[in-house]
Design an enzyme around this catalytic site. Sequence first.
Site, PDB file in Angstrom:
ATOM      1  CG  ASP A 187     -20.519  -0.040   4.305  1.00  0.00           C
ATOM      2  OD1 ASP A 187     -21.710  -0.024   3.940  1.00  0.00           O
ATOM      3  OD2 ASP A 187     -19.710   0.859   4.003  1.00  0.00           O
ATOM      4  CG  ASP A 246     -19.398  -6.001  21.395  1.00  0.00           C
ATOM      5  OD1 ASP A 246     -20.487  -6.610  21.417  1.00  0.00           O
ATOM      6  OD2 ASP A 246     -18.791  -5.678  22.431  1.00  0.00           O
ATOM      7  CE1 TYR A 259     -27.105   6.208  11.129  1.00  0.00           C
ATOM      8  CE2 TYR A 259     -27.517   7.332   9.049  1.00  0.00           C
ATOM      9  CZ  TYR A 259     -26.816   6.396   9.780  1.00  0.00           C
ATOM     10  OH  TYR A 259     -25.836   5.656   9.172  1.00  0.00           O
ATOM     11  CG  ASP A 318     -24.305   3.095   7.855  1.00  0.00           C
ATOM     12  OD1 ASP A 318     -24.479   2.898   6.644  1.00  0.00           O
ATOM     13  OD2 ASP A 318     -23.433   3.867   8.303  1.00  0.00           O
ATOM     14  CE  LYS A 351     -21.520  -2.365  23.697  1.00  0.00           C
ATOM     15  NZ  LYS A 351     -20.456  -3.389  23.622  1.00  0.00           N
TER      16      LYS A 351
HETATM   17  C1  IPM Z   1     -26.220   4.167   3.583  1.00  0.00           C
HETATM   18  C2  IPM Z   1     -25.407   5.443   3.705  1.00  0.00           C
HETATM   19  C3  IPM Z   1     -26.243   6.513   4.368  1.00  0.00           C
HETATM   20  C4  IPM Z   1     -26.567   6.030   5.773  1.00  0.00           C
HETATM   21  C5  IPM Z   1     -25.610   7.916   4.403  1.00  0.00           C
HETATM   22  C6  IPM Z   1     -25.165   8.390   3.059  1.00  0.00           C
HETATM   23  C7  IPM Z   1     -26.573   8.910   5.001  1.00  0.00           C
HETATM   24  O1  IPM Z   1     -24.205   5.208   4.364  1.00  0.00           O
HETATM   25  O2  IPM Z   1     -27.290   4.199   2.954  1.00  0.00           O
HETATM   26  O3  IPM Z   1     -25.786   3.125   4.085  1.00  0.00           O
HETATM   27  O4  IPM Z   1     -25.726   6.159   6.673  1.00  0.00           O
HETATM   28  O5  IPM Z   1     -27.679   5.539   5.957  1.00  0.00           O
HETATM   29 MN    MN Z   2     -23.820   3.095   4.746  1.00  0.00          MN
END
Ligand code: IPM
Ligand code: MN
Length: 355
Positions: A246, A218, A141, A242, A186
């Site tokens: 999700d 993975d 990042y 990240d 990884k």
């Molecule tokens: C999160 C988001 C952010 C990230 C983006 C919007 C920069 O996806 O907070 O998970 O990737 O950290």
């Molecule tokens: Mn995110």
Amino acid sequence: MRDSFEILLLPGDGIGPEVVGAAREVVDVAVDHFGIEVRYEERRIGGTAIREEGEPVSDETLHAASSSDSVLLGAVGHPDFDDAPVRPEAGLLKLRKHLGAFANLRPVAAIPALLGSSPLKREVVDGVDVLIVRELTGGAYFGEKEEGEERASDLSVYTREEIVRVARVAFEAAKRRKRRVTSVDKANVMATSRLWRKVVSEVAKEYPQVGLDHVLVDAAAMYLIQSPKRFDVMLTENLFGDILSDEAAMLPGSMGMLPSASLGEPGSSGIFEPVHGSAPDIAGEGKANPYATILSAAMMFRHSLGRPDVAEAIEQGVSVALEAHFLTPDLGGKKTTEEVTKAVSRWVAAGEGVA
Ligand code: IPM
Ligand code: MN
Ligand code: NAD
């Protein structure tokens, strides 16, 4: 215990203003209940800041963030900026870096009232309680970038010190939980991951009461769906964290349920924000699930403002509202953002479950 706080609100884009408005309403009721005073300042971040101020986060906003007690943020991002030279997301990254918010705590727990909302089998999900500790200010990042028509690169760098400090956050958290850290990397391919694995193993020696194992990312993605109860604290780098968080949102059943806290050194302001994004597909329709942001506000009272009593009152209000089937469409319900917010506020005001 302190009873007066300054909170910077950064609603951002898409459903951001809807969910931050909801959390503010619940916080107002909670602080009233406890006789606490909260002063808010509200500023722009993301696409709305690019439109109105010419940049995704201004120096004044960064300054307001460091001088407030805490930042409560909605989300940034909008498809209008997909091909723009400066993107809304850059504002959030700059804010995290500015506050030195290197440790991102993302708790993921099965919620009894929502066992039917998860796409996974009830027996897989029931009892899940994972804390993802995501490194937030390093890795790909923030490395040097090159962006051309024929060639692009994102350099991923981690230093020993960056790994040590976030690893300590994970081990400290594990001490208060089930005393198990799973470090995800990884290391079979990446140099940063080999340093990560080595340094995390060294830090583990400071915590003989906490167990450590290493899992490749993975495989970790697979275990998270196959047998999520094997995890207590999951420690990982920025990009893997990240993606895995999700994925983990499908354990409770929706992105709209995951809160987060982004913390730096003691004394610095934390950022409290839902894990989800600006959800442009449902913005302005009253469909946004506000629970993640409301629960992020609860984390703010616990982790930053030293008021776990307020955090518990808000969390209890959320539990009661969920039990009473106040569910937005993402959870299979028909309630609006406003109906959910009013329900949580009502139970917080009533002091339901508060000692
Ligand atoms: C999160 C988001 C952010 C990230 C983006 C919007 C920069 O996806 O907070 O998970 O990737 O950290
Ligand atoms: Mn995110
Ligand atoms: P997203 O999280 O915004 O949405 C993914 C899906 O989940 C969508 O179908 C959305 O409707 C749903 N969803 C998300 N939050 C919800 C909620 N509270 N209630 C109900 N449904 C919800 O991810 P995306 O669509 O990939 O990204 C949209 C924008 O958000 C992008 O610009 C991205 O960069 C940004 N983003 C920002 C943050 C942040 O500010 N922290 C986090 C993730 C994504």
